[in-house]
Scaffold this motif. Structure first.
Motif, mmCIF file in Angstrom:
data_model
loop_
_atom_site.group_PDB
_atom_site.id
_atom_site.type_symbol
_atom_site.label_atom_id
_atom_site.label_comp_id
_atom_site.label_asym_id
_atom_site.label_seq_id
_atom_site.Cartn_x
_atom_site.Cartn_y
_atom_site.Cartn_z
ATOM 1 N N GLY A 184 33.791 41.436 39.904
ATOM 2 C CA GLY A 184 33.079 40.267 39.406
ATOM 3 C C GLY A 184 33.630 38.983 39.971
ATOM 4 O O GLY A 184 32.874 38.080 40.373
ATOM 5 N N TYR A 185 34.941 38.877 40.020
ATOM 6 C CA TYR A 185 35.584 37.686 40.578
ATOM 7 C C TYR A 185 35.240 37.532 42.057
ATOM 8 O O TYR A 185 34.889 36.438 42.519
ATOM 9 N N SER A 186 35.331 38.632 42.795
ATOM 10 C CA SER A 186 35.002 38.593 44.223
ATOM 11 C C SER A 186 33.569 38.137 44.448
ATOM 12 O O SER A 186 33.283 37.336 45.350
ATOM 13 N N ALA A 187 32.663 38.637 43.620
ATOM 14 C CA ALA A 187 31.256 38.264 43.758
ATOM 15 C C ALA A 187 31.056 36.770 43.516
ATOM 16 O O ALA A 187 30.329 36.095 44.244
ATOM 17 N N PRO B 78 37.937 43.703 50.227
ATOM 18 C CA PRO B 78 37.521 44.562 49.110
ATOM 19 C C PRO B 78 38.704 44.966 48.233
ATOM 20 O O PRO B 78 39.088 46.133 48.157
ATOM 21 N N PHE B 79 39.289 44.006 47.537
ATOM 22 C CA PHE B 79 40.440 44.294 46.689
ATOM 23 C C PHE B 79 39.950 44.914 45.380
ATOM 24 O O PHE B 79 39.012 44.399 44.756
ATOM 25 N N PRO B 80 40.545 46.014 44.931
ATOM 26 C CA PRO B 80 40.040 46.700 43.732
ATOM 27 C C PRO B 80 40.332 45.937 42.453
ATOM 28 O O PRO B 80 41.284 45.156 42.370
ATOM 29 N N GLY B 81 39.498 46.167 41.448
ATOM 30 C CA GLY B 81 39.746 45.622 40.132
ATOM 31 C C GLY B 81 39.207 44.226 39.893
ATOM 32 O O GLY B 81 39.322 43.693 38.789
ATOM 33 N N ILE B 82 38.593 43.636 40.911
ATOM 34 C CA ILE B 82 38.143 42.249 40.760
ATOM 35 C C ILE B 82 36.728 42.067 41.322
ATOM 36 O O ILE B 82 36.419 41.050 41.939
#
Length: 265
Positions: free
Chosen positions: A158-161, A152-156
């Motif tokens: 949409g990219y993570s999804a 769960p890295f913050p700021g990303i």
């Protein structure tokens, strides 16, 4: 077992960064390689560099979000190389942003490139590689996901999804290929942070979003979360792709391989 002599590969987003390194590693292992990229100058330069090193290589233009583009690129690859055994679905984009400030246009762009682009690559690889297809002798697809799909890295968000979706696409496609007798193995790689242009932009974005005081601090914290104590290198990711494309992985399909120094465990 890592010898890819005689294999024919197509690498998307192969003009620079991870894709370029993966193309170079496949060529070094003996494969003939077609570089597919929307940035024609970079793609042609990488193909020319591979040819200068003695490899069989070529370039095809490809917008991975376009179905007809995919069909044309695969057809051109088979015509150029005499077949298709390996597809590396590497093309992708990362656009940072806080959930509270989510930009629908950015999310749509990542969905189109990261998810739809990967899905279309699977579609056309299967059509080419399955029995009766124009290549017709099976093969291997390696999709490039990200450690962002596992932490769960913050700021990303949409990219993570979208990179999590690449993992799911990989597993469903592997099951379909097996059930339908296509003879195509499908796996994915989860790269950790690599100091490419894209990776360093991510670090700078973390500062802009107010999450870290400096890019150096952001990178330092990533290293601190990584048991092996360093950032990834392009070669680390390229080696994993060669492995999954080779006969050393002949009984591996539907798998996700973390190449992240332990960051996502």
């Amino acid at each position: 077992m890592y010898d890819l002599t005689g294999r024919k590969a197509l690498v998307t987003g192969g003009g620079r960064g991870l894709g370029q390194g993966m193309a170079e590693a496949l060529a070094k292992a003996g494969a003939s390689v077609v570089i597919a990229d929307i940035q024609e100058d970079l793609g042609k330069a990488t193909a020319d560099s591979l040819k200068d090193s003695g490899a069989t290589a070529a370039f095809v233009p490809l917008d991975v979000t376009d179905d007809a583009n995919w069909e044309a690129a695969v057809t051109a690859t088979i015509a150029e190389l005499g077949g298709l055994d390996i597809l590396v679905n590497n093309a992708g984009v990362e656009l940072s942003g806080l959930v509270v400030d989510l930009d629908p246009a950015d999310v749509r762009t990542m969905l189109e490139i990261n998810v739809l682009g990967t899905a279309l690559g699977l579609k056309h690889a299967f059509r080419a590689m399955r029995p009766g297809g124009p290549a017709g002798s099976g093969g291997s697809v390696v999709n490039i996901s990200s450690v962002a799909a596992t932490i769960p890295f913050p700021g990303i968000a949409g990219y993570s999804a979208t990179k999590s979706a690449v993992d799911r696409l990989t597993r469903v496609a592997a099951m379909e290929s097996g059930k339908l007798g296509y003879g195509v193995r499908v796996n994915c790689v989860y790269p950790g942070l690599v100091p490419t242009e894209m990776g360093m932009k991510l670090a700078a974005d973390m500062v802009t979003l107010g999450l870290w005081p400096s890019a150096e601090a952001a990178v330092g914290d990533v290293i601190g979360l990584t048991p092996l104590g360093r950032l990834g290198e392009v070669g680390d990711m390229a080696d994993a792709v060669v492995f999954l494309a080779s006969d050393a992985a002949k009984f591996i399909t539907g798998a996700g391989l973390p190449v992240d120094g332990g960051m996502g465990m």
